[in-house]
Each structure stands twice: as C-alpha cells, then as structure tokens.
Design an enzyme around this catalytic site. Structure first.
Site, PDB file in Angstrom:
ATOM      1  CG  ASP A   1      -1.916   1.073   1.274  1.00 14.44           C
ATOM      2  OD1 ASP A   1      -1.687   2.120   0.622  1.00 14.44           O
ATOM      3  OD2 ASP A   1      -2.935   0.923   1.956  1.00 14.44           O
ATOM      4  CB  ILE A   2       2.945   2.621  -2.595  1.00 17.12           C
ATOM      5  CG1 ILE A   2       3.952   3.743  -2.817  1.00 17.12           C
ATOM      6  CG2 ILE A   2       2.116   2.337  -3.824  1.00 17.12           C
ATOM      7  CD1 ILE A   2       4.973   3.434  -3.884  1.00 17.12           C
ATOM      8  CD  GLU A   3      -2.547   5.134   1.380  1.00 18.63           C
ATOM      9  OE1 GLU A   3      -3.114   6.225   1.596  1.00 18.63           O
ATOM     10  OE2 GLU A   3      -2.898   4.057   1.900  1.00 18.63           O
ATOM     11  CG  ASN A   4       1.836  10.680   3.395  1.00 16.02           C
ATOM     12  OD1 ASN A   4       2.166  11.794   3.022  1.00 16.02           O
ATOM     13  ND2 ASN A   4       1.225  10.462   4.538  1.00 16.02           N
TER      14      ASN A   4
ATOM     15  CG  ASP B   1       6.293   8.039   3.687  1.00 15.48           C
ATOM     16  OD1 ASP B   1       5.317   7.999   2.902  1.00 15.48           O
ATOM     17  OD2 ASP B   1       6.285   7.485   4.803  1.00 15.48           O
TER      18      ASP B   1
END
Length: 515
Positions: free
Chosen positions: A350-353, A355
């Site tokens: 789950d790749i978010e934000n 960073d």
C-alpha cells in the site's frame, strides 16, 4: 416532512460521569471534568497513531424525516457525523467550536448512528453537549409490510450466493429484511444480501421477508434458487481473483475473522499493516512481531476456516519499510521475512503519502524489491495499492505504472483507492470513472486489451463515510461490485471489516465478487 425539536441522544453531555449510551473504539473514550463546554463533564477521545477514537450512539428515527445534529468539540481534526450520511469537522485546539449538520432519513430508515472521532496521531479531542433534534420512532403499528418482490440471484461463489429484491412497502417504514434458507436467517438493511457458509456446486432455495419498526413481518417472497460455484480453494489460480476486505488488528475492536467468514462467505482478508521497526525490520504496526502473537493467531484461525490472507505493507501513516530499507535488495529481504513467516501466496504494498508514493527513488525501490521476491518465490502474486483521482491515476500513479513496465516488475494487480474525491462525490460514478481511467492507463502502457487490463485492476473502497465525508452505501457498493464482476477485474476490497457493523453487510457484498 420536518422534525419537531427534541434531543434523541441519551447522555448527550456525558453528565452521568460515564459513557452510558455511547460506544467508543478500543479503550479510547473517557469522561473528564475539564475542559467542558456545559455542565461538569465532557467526552475525551484519545486518538492515537492507530485509532481515531470513534465514539457512537444509535437512536430510533422516523423515515423520510429531517434531523439536525449539533455538537461542541475541541481538538485537532474532530469529526461529527451520521453513519451513511454527511459529516462535519473542525480543528479547534484552544477552545470549543460548534459543528452543525442536517440530514433526512431514507424512506425505510428507522435508526441512525451518530458518531464523533478525532484523527490518527492528532492527540486527544473533547466533545460536549451533543444533540440530535427530531422525532423518535416507534408507535403501536400492527400492519405488516408487503412481501418483497422479484428476488433474484446476482452473483455466486463456491460458498456464497448474492441476492437482490424489490423493496417492500409499509405504512410506517421497513426497517430491514431477512433472507431465509432452510430455516436459517441472514439479516439485511437494504434490498440485497449475500448468504455465506454454503457448499460448493450445490443448489439452494431462498425467500425474503421484510420487517418494520414494530416488529411486524411480511409474507415471504416467491422463492429463488441458485447454485454455488466450484470450489477452487482460496489460493490464486491461473487468473488471480481476490475479494479481500481489510482487517486491522491494531484498531477499532477487531472482530473474530472466522465468525465473519461464516456469516458472509468471504475467504480472503487484507491484514493491515506491516511497518518498519528498528530500521528495515518488518513488524505489525511497528510493534508486534510477525510470529508468536495475535496476528499469527488470526492467520491460523482464518486458514483453519478455509481462508487466507494477504498482508498490507505500508499505508498512509507510520514508519514504513520503503524509506527505511536503504536498497531494493534490503527491502526485498524484509518482504521475504513476511512471506516466509506465513507461507504467503500474495503480498500487497500500500504505497501512499510523500515518503513512498510521491518519491521516485522509493517507488523504484519498491518495484525492484517486488521483482526480486517474485523471482525468488514462484507463484507469488504481487499487488500495488495506491491513491487515485476520480478520472484515474494522478501523475505519481502514472509514473508508478510506467516504471513497473520499464523495470519489468511483473506486477499482478494495480489496486486503486477510489475515495476522498470530495464530500459531494457520486461514489458509483466516481469509482467507475477512476477504475476505467486506470484500465486505460494499463492498456496504453503495457499494450494489453481491455480484458487483459481489467484483469490487472483492483478496487479498494471505503464503506459508508470516507474521511472526506463521501457516502458509499451498501446499495452503491453492490452496484460497484456488480460493475466489477461485469468487467472481470481482478481484486475487490474495502476499508474495513472493523467498521462494517453490526451485520457485516459490506463484507457480505464483497464476498459476492467473482471477478
């Protein structure tokens, strides 16, 4: 129809000195003597990195009636709303502010859940003098609803049948429905339900009946018969199909997964969240070990009940592996620890934000690490979950897809999170538009046909109210699932089973996803 002013909430100012009438997630709620808005007591909700301190109360209401909800709140990002409806929020850390909203109940609605919550990692909020103004439900009704019309099967799996029917009518209003099969009852609040716990390749006959607020039960509908599908087991087959709602053991009074499976027919869960601890070491929520704790026990229970899990690695907040593992090889090693701990068939990042999602270096590191573990684990399926616009991927999402092609990462499924478009969004149309946009991007990048692109598409929605106040009802989620089945996408999920109470309605709808 306009409501007459009368506060329907019990203990609205918490003056009992207890949480009587209110239910708060985990142990996050308490009653304090300061700061207060009125009287001598107020609510304190201790929001943490893993719990937004949601406190709620359900009351009886009248159908097709206007209500006004108000409350005095204090703290960072405090939300006041009604489940399945609208919400308001404010950030007022130095003093109390008034939040006000109005809503009109549905034609068959007889209960409403009022809620308050803070936001993750923003500390304790306070609330006081909460009021829901309008007439209560009830009465001496003796008239039963009409029988539900036109029951039909809308989807089957090896262990479940999804059904829909036409609404009943009632002089006061229908409060819910019951699907009956061999004397066993599955409750539903809307005009659809999924009956789980069935046997593969077996014909079942169902009837539906309606109930009203006074407890009157309608005659049964005409029967409908459906046959369950073949049992291909929970693991990925030649085509990777996965209905896997989120289950988060670090927040919100997590349910017993096996009970949910028996009630809904769901087999897979997306278990959240794998984060980093002490550098590049994978743990649950940066604190619980992979083995020997509550998480491993839940995995064992799910598998004992005939299901399986895919871990969600990352998420919006917390200390993530992507930035903390200095190279793709180290990151692949961290993923491998998770794979080995549970003998996984699939992993989800789950790749978010900023960073991870909005970092070119971390995007490439994640893609390369997934390529490595896929080469080292034949048959492993890899999933990327990421945010979206209502038209499809944004520039960072487009880059992620393009780099997956350039790096030959061989990602099996690209899952978008179609929510937080804005409080007024048409959630069915926005979800279809964003998913179609993703399909078109995959098609143009990889040279796939429409069918091939859709097979690599996933949807991960949010049940009821989103963070932005959007409302995905069970009826809308059913339409989204049916559209997903018609277009044969590869994955279907939502956040989260923890929020899907009391009847696991969204989970049951999700179990009807057949891809």
């Amino acid at each position: 129809m306009t409501a007459n002013a009368a506060n329907l909430l019990s203990n609205p100012g918490f003056e009992t000195g207890s949480l009587s009438g209110w239910t708060c997630s985990g142990s996050t709620g308490s009653v304090v003597a300061s700061p207060v808005h009125g009287g001598t007591k107020a609510l304190a909700g201790a929001a943490s990195a893993s719990d937004n301190a949601r406190c709620a109360q359900t009351v009886t209401v009248k159908p097709s009636t206007a209500y006004t909800l108000t409350g005095w709140v204090r703290g960072n990002y405090v939300h006041l709303g009604v489940t399945g409806g609208t919400a308001r929020w404010t950030s007022s850390a130095t003093g109390y502010s008034l939040l006000t909203l109005t809503f009109t109940t549905g034609a068959s609605q007889t209960s409403a859940e009022v809620y308050l919550h803070g936001w993750y990692g923003q500390g304790t909020y306070n609330a006081d003098d909460i009021s829901l103004d309008g007439p209560g439900g009830g009465g001496n009704d003796t008239q039963a609803p009409t029988a539900p019309g036109n029951p039909r099967a809308t989807g089957v799996t090896a262990t479940s049948v999804s059904l829909s029917w036409d609404a009943s009518t009632d002089n006061v209003g229908v409060t819910g429905y019951e699907v009956v099969r061999d004397g066993q009852v599955t409750p539903a609040t809307g005009t659809s339900a999924t009956v789980g716990g069935l046997t593969a390749s077996t014909a079942y006959t169902f009837t539906v009946r309606a109930k009203d607020a006074a407890g009157n039960t309608s005659p049964a509908s005409v029967p409908v018969t459906a046959t369950t599908g073949k049992d291909d087991g929970p693991g990925p087959g030649p085509r990777f199909i996965q209905a896997a709602p989120y289950l988060y053991l670090g927040w919100g009074n997590p349910p017993a997964a096996a009970d949910v499976m028996r009630a809904t027919g769901v087999k897979w869960f997306t278990m959240a969240f794998i984060l980093a601890q002490n550098g590049c070491n994978p743990t649950w929520d940066s604190q619980r070990p992979l083995k020997g704790g509550v998480d491993e026990n839940n995995v064992k229970a799910i598998r004992a009940a005939g299901g399986d899990i895919v871990p969600s690695i990352g998420g919006w907040s917390g200390n993530k592996l992507g930035p903390n593992c200095a190279t793709a090889e180290l990151l692949a090693g961290a993923y491998q620890k998770v794979i080995d701990a549970y003998g996984l068939k699939a992993i989800d990042v789950d790749i978010e934000n900023t960073d991870e999602f909005e970092s070119a270096a971390v995007q490439d590191r994640i893609l390369t690490a997934l390529k490595i573990v896929k080469a080292n684990n034949p048959g492993l399926r890899t999933i990327l979950t990421f945010p979206t616009l209502n038209t499809g991927p944004n520039s960072w999402g487009n880059r992620l897809i393009e780099q997956a092609k350039a790096l030959n990462a061989n990602i099996d499924n690209f899952t978008i999170m179609p929510f937080n478009f804005g409080g007024a969004a048409d959630m069915y149309a926005a979800t279809v538009n964003s998913t179609t946009g993703l399909k078109n991007k995959l098609k143009s990048t990889f040279g796939w046909t429409d069918a091939e692109a859709f097979a690599h598409v996933g949807i991960s929605g949010m049940n009821n109210a989103s963070d932005a106040g959007e409302n995905t009802t069970p009826q809308i989620w059913t339409r989204i699932r049916d559209w997903s089945n018609a277009n044969h996408i590869g994955r279907f999920s939502f956040w989260a089973v923890n929020r899907d109470r009391p009847n696991w309605e969204f989970t049951a709808i999700t179990a009807g996803f057949t891809g």
